[in-house]
Design an enzyme around this catalytic site. Sequence first.
Site, PDB file in Angstrom:
ATOM      1  N   THR A   8       0.820  -1.215   0.000  1.00 32.44           N
ATOM      2  CA  THR A   8       0.000   0.000   0.000  1.00 32.44           C
ATOM      3  C   THR A   8       0.858   1.271   0.000  1.00 32.44           C
ATOM      4  O   THR A   8       0.333   2.372  -0.130  1.00 32.44           O
ATOM      5  CB  THR A   8      -0.942   0.028   1.221  1.00 32.44           C
ATOM      6  OG1 THR A   8      -0.164  -0.218   2.394  1.00 32.44           O
ATOM      7  CG2 THR A   8      -2.007  -1.030   1.112  1.00 32.44           C
ATOM      8  N   GLY A   9       2.173   1.127   0.128  1.00 30.64           N
ATOM      9  CA  GLY A   9       3.059   2.300   0.095  1.00 30.64           C
ATOM     10  C   GLY A   9       3.285   2.775  -1.327  1.00 30.64           C
ATOM     11  O   GLY A   9       2.823   2.168  -2.299  1.00 30.64           O
ATOM     12  N   LYS A  10       4.027   3.877  -1.468  1.00 33.70           N
ATOM     13  CA  LYS A  10       4.256   4.498  -2.776  1.00 33.70           C
ATOM     14  C   LYS A  10       4.985   3.542  -3.719  1.00 33.70           C
ATOM     15  O   LYS A  10       4.549   3.317  -4.850  1.00 33.70           O
ATOM     16  CB  LYS A  10       5.065   5.781  -2.552  1.00 33.70           C
ATOM     17  CG  LYS A  10       5.210   6.656  -3.782  1.00 33.70           C
ATOM     18  CD  LYS A  10       5.990   7.938  -3.421  1.00 33.70           C
ATOM     19  CE  LYS A  10       7.046   8.190  -4.453  1.00 33.70           C
ATOM     20  NZ  LYS A  10       8.171   8.983  -3.997  1.00 33.70           N
TER      21      LYS A  10
ATOM     22  N   TYR B  69      21.767   0.134 -14.863  1.00 31.73           N
ATOM     23  CA  TYR B  69      20.754   0.495 -15.866  1.00 31.73           C
ATOM     24  C   TYR B  69      21.451   0.887 -17.168  1.00 31.73           C
ATOM     25  O   TYR B  69      21.140   0.388 -18.235  1.00 31.73           O
ATOM     26  CB  TYR B  69      19.876   1.686 -15.432  1.00 31.73           C
ATOM     27  CG  TYR B  69      19.260   1.597 -14.060  1.00 31.73           C
ATOM     28  CD1 TYR B  69      19.072   0.374 -13.432  1.00 31.73           C
ATOM     29  CD2 TYR B  69      18.861   2.746 -13.389  1.00 31.73           C
ATOM     30  CE1 TYR B  69      18.507   0.309 -12.170  1.00 31.73           C
ATOM     31  CE2 TYR B  69      18.292   2.683 -12.134  1.00 31.73           C
ATOM     32  CZ  TYR B  69      18.115   1.461 -11.523  1.00 31.73           C
ATOM     33  OH  TYR B  69      17.571   1.408 -10.283  1.00 31.73           O
TER      34      TYR B  69
ATOM     35  N   GLU C  67      33.098  -1.256  -8.025  1.00 35.58           N
ATOM     36  CA  GLU C  67      33.572   0.086  -7.695  1.00 35.58           C
ATOM     37  C   GLU C  67      34.643   0.010  -6.626  1.00 35.58           C
ATOM     38  O   GLU C  67      35.003  -1.075  -6.151  1.00 35.58           O
ATOM     39  CB  GLU C  67      32.395   0.980  -7.267  1.00 35.58           C
ATOM     40  CG  GLU C  67      31.605   0.469  -6.085  1.00 35.58           C
ATOM     41  CD  GLU C  67      30.227   1.143  -5.942  1.00 35.58           C
ATOM     42  OE1 GLU C  67      29.622   1.551  -6.938  1.00 35.58           O
ATOM     43  OE2 GLU C  67      29.756   1.237  -4.797  1.00 35.58           O
TER      44      GLU C  67
ATOM     45  N   HIS D 268      27.707   5.620  -2.098  1.00 33.06           N
ATOM     46  CA  HIS D 268      27.386   4.348  -1.453  1.00 33.06           C
ATOM     47  C   HIS D 268      28.131   4.206  -0.135  1.00 33.06           C
ATOM     48  O   HIS D 268      29.279   4.618  -0.016  1.00 33.06           O
ATOM     49  CB  HIS D 268      27.780   3.171  -2.353  1.00 33.06           C
ATOM     50  CG  HIS D 268      26.899   3.021  -3.556  1.00 33.06           C
ATOM     51  ND1 HIS D 268      27.392   2.620  -4.772  1.00 33.06           N
ATOM     52  CD2 HIS D 268      25.586   3.224  -3.723  1.00 33.06           C
ATOM     53  CE1 HIS D 268      26.395   2.568  -5.641  1.00 33.06           C
ATOM     54  NE2 HIS D 268      25.288   2.936  -5.029  1.00 33.06           N
TER      55      HIS D 268
END
Lengths: 296, 375
Positions: free
Chosen positions: A17-19, A159, A209, A247
């Site tokens: 129910t959260g965004k 991505y 990284e 990070h």
Amino acid sequence: MSILLGADARVLIVGITGKFGTFSVKDLAQSQTKVVAGVATGRGGQAIEGVPVFSSVAAAMRETHANAALVYVPAVVALDAVLETIEAGCPLIAYPGDGLPVLDAMEMRAAALDHGAHLVGPNSPGLISPGKAKLGFMPSFCYAPGPIGVISRSGSLSYEACFRLSSAGLGQSSVIGIGGDPVRGVNAAEAIALFHDDPETRAIIYLGEIGGSEEYALAEYAKRPDAKPAAALLVGRTAPAGKKMGHAAAMIGSYAEAWAAKVEALDRAGVVIARNLDGLAAAAASALARAMKPAA
Amino acid sequence: MLVTEAQGKALLRSAAIATPSSQELRSLDEARACRIALPVAVKAQVAAGGRGKAGGIRKASSAAELESAFDAIMGMRFAGEAPSSVLVESWLDIDRELYLAVAIDSRVGGFNVLYSPRGGVNIEDGPPPLSYPVGLARNFRAHAFRALLEPVESDVKVRERVISTARRLLEIAQANECTTVEINPLVVAKGGALIAADAKIVLDEAAVFRKAATASAIAASRAKAEQDIRRCEEANLMLVWLDGEIGLISGGAGMTMAAMDAIDGAGAQPACFLDVSGNPTPAGFGLAFDLLDRAPNVKGILVSMFGGGLHTDRVAKTLVELLARRTSAKPVTLRLNGTRSDLATTILREAGRQNHATLESAVADIVKRVAGAQS
């Protein structure tokens, strides 16, 4: 094949129910992923976008036979939600949230190992097996099915890197975000072992990284005589020591955590190195070409 | 976040680990009234490493020497940071220096215990410390650590004291949510007692919601931080200043580093790590441009965003409005790719601006324009 997540995935969203939860119901449906249940405390009996909501993970598992969970709850209650999901018997859990205390990440990891479950995260976009299913919030247009297994410490980098691989005709078997935090569920060594055992994966691409020591797991693997060919792109060549680069785990504390030491170890182990992002597709193609060569 | 030695030693003492008798001084009056028996070590209190090599630790054998050391150290800067105070400690009679630490290790998936029989300032030059992968603190076993220590530490008394100290360091790390608790050197005093001569403790900032001490340490560090860094933290942007000339505004930690490296690959250097993915709004981009337009070393600005969840057409609208109001003459190159980038390109074109298709072409463009402006 693929790793951990296949076309038979039946996904349960904790915090539906959260965004992020409601966004994911639609987003996963558009990515051919079956969302069978949601969990929201005190909201059992309702439905979100046609997906039944339960008040506990155990009830949702019992009623819907979900086999993968995406947990979207804030860090303050994340340990409780992930332990509930693991102990309800869910074999695959992604927790993408960031800002999780390290002690909680350690408890999540230990609980997953105790129950034989696989936890992806924290601080990760999740896991996708292109063309089959998605357990996370990565943008689907970046991915295409194919023979390359991708492991990444960074969401944003994965991505764009996968978008470039897909555009170059280099599809992916699965792409796993192992996350940007120092303690994680599935780590680099475990992700490598999963790709090693997956017959569809012909080559492994590692997006790493500075900071920490995960990259050495790939160097150790690449030395094995039966290793699948691998290529790597490590970012942070120009990062100064002693500064956290976004990070939690991306900070050079010692020489072994710096770019040069890691790249040298990987290079010596026979991993194809992309010095910059624009060299990644060529490095991946060259690793893949090695896999295609018939054994002498 | 790293806390000062004085704060770290208070944590060690809370677990009954011995530290030298000491007093923390904030003023010359306090230095004059100091009651620690001479000679003493006078040590800058900063949350930054390398202070010994920078002259932040001095020996004082008289009251006058103590005062002048206090004055000198309070006037120094360590990695840009002014000392918050000076710690005065009784000078130790040292038999041997050890290294003992517990730290989070990614491959262990939890705590690692590290030990070296030869500690001190040059620990990094020697062989790597012995490592005992513990994982969860509750999995520490004295017998397992002892079996590892036997080949490297022949002094049985020291060995057993190291084992019990290691357990206490894990308890401190667990109770206070620390990612590192390091004692270097852990001094073997004449007579065999172990005394922590230094303390390096890193608190896990993510535990801020349930650790009052961590919350106040973060608030204190933010109050001391450079104004730029503070403004970014408050606006949910991540900024690290670097030495180069190309101001970089990017999205996501990994892609921001990849863009920094691409700038280096094109023969220039990045002026910053600036990740606006936490707040890609008019306010976030506005702050980013404000900081880079003012920074004298920044000669040109590259905005590179790859839209995943982010809609690049919204970013394009934000940038068009922002650049129309901007007064700085520094060149700006834009690259918005990914979700809705066709729309973004149209919006930019209608405003007379070019949208570069790739990171590499954008980097080449800004590097060329900056070099052209300087020649």
